[in-house]
Design an enzyme around this catalytic site. Structure first.
Site, PDB file in Angstrom:
ATOM      1  N   VAL A  46       0.834  -1.201   0.000  1.00  0.00           N
ATOM      2  CA  VAL A  46       0.000   0.000   0.000  1.00  0.00           C
ATOM      3  C   VAL A  46       0.873   1.257   0.000  1.00  0.00           C
ATOM      4  CG1 VAL A  46      -1.737   1.318   1.296  1.00  0.00           C
ATOM      5  CG2 VAL A  46      -1.915  -1.172   1.160  1.00  0.00           C
ATOM      6  N   CYS A  47       1.990   1.200   0.703  1.00  0.00           N
ATOM      7  CA  CYS A  47       2.844   2.373   0.886  1.00  0.00           C
ATOM      8  C   CYS A  47       3.256   3.058  -0.418  1.00  0.00           C
ATOM      9  CB  CYS A  47       4.069   2.018   1.720  1.00  0.00           C
ATOM     10  SG  CYS A  47       3.676   1.382   3.363  1.00  0.00           S
ATOM     11  N   PRO A  48       3.727   2.328  -1.445  1.00  0.00           N
ATOM     12  CA  PRO A  48       4.131   3.040  -2.653  1.00  0.00           C
ATOM     13  C   PRO A  48       2.974   3.733  -3.359  1.00  0.00           C
ATOM     14  CG  PRO A  48       4.266   0.663  -3.004  1.00  0.00           C
ATOM     15  CD  PRO A  48       4.002   0.887  -1.540  1.00  0.00           C
ATOM     16  N   LEU A  51       2.587   7.013  -1.359  1.00  0.00           N
ATOM     17  CA  LEU A  51       3.721   7.916  -1.572  1.00  0.00           C
ATOM     18  C   LEU A  51       3.692   8.516  -2.974  1.00  0.00           C
ATOM     19  CD1 LEU A  51       6.432   5.793   0.255  1.00  0.00           C
ATOM     20  CD2 LEU A  51       5.362   7.892   1.093  1.00  0.00           C
TER      21      LEU A  51
END
Length: 187
Positions: A46-48, A51
């Protein structure tokens, strides 16, 4: 206990920023609006997406006088490796702070006890270093940069226009409210 209205706590960290390793501290943040965008770890799922979403509005945030600091408990070396290998993360031009000693995560109360990873949280500080906005979501729920931008614009408007408040779903240029006794119960 709410962290809204409290002051940014002292920190020092090394960041990966536009091809270089740079030192960043709390004193670098004061005097402008700041976004601290915590995420659990580099090289995840999920993080990318979050970001990259934030990277897509970074130029607009810069135009509003807002600096962005993404933060995870990874090192600045890991941030560089991820930036160099991920098309999504490679779009990032904002600061990617390494918090391997957990100082920043602990300062914001976002470190998961016994795990060593930060929760998914966003904190917005005003130019005085006061925390004005907070959003925390569970690990599997990504955030929306457009909504963050809307909230920052509302917080800036509120700060710059004493006596005015921004109602639900307020958008830049929309009507605001002037709280008064006469207004109570009429909305």
């Amino acid at each position: 206990m709410s962290i809204v209205g409290t002051k940014l706590q002292p920190f020092q960290a090394t960041a990966y920023h536009q091809g270089k390793f740079v030192d960043v501290s709390d004193s670098d943040v004061v005097g402008k609006w700041g976004v601290f965008f915590f995420y659990p770890a580099d090289f995840t799922f999920v993080c990318p997406t979050e970001l990259e979403d934030l990277a897509n509005i970074y130029e607009e945030l810069q135009g509003l006088g807002v600096e962005v600091y993404s933060v995870s408990t990874d090192t600045h070396f890991s941030h560089k490796a991820w930036h160099d290998s991920s098309p999504a993360v490679g779009k990032i031009n904002y600061f990617m702070l390494g918090d391997q000693n957990h100082t920043i995560s602990n300062n914001f109360g976002i470190l998961r006890e016994g795990v060593g990873l930060a929760d998914r949280g966003t904190f917005v500080t005003d130019p005085d270093g006061t925390i004005q906005l907070v959003e925390i979501t569970p690990e599997g729920v990504g955030r929306n940069a457009a909504e963050l931008l809307r909230k920052i614009k509302a917080a800036k408007y509120w700060r710059e226009n004493p006596g005015q408040v921004c109602p639900a779903k307020w958008e830049e240029g929309g009507e605001t409210l002037a709280p008064s006794f006469d207004l109570v119960g009429k909305i």
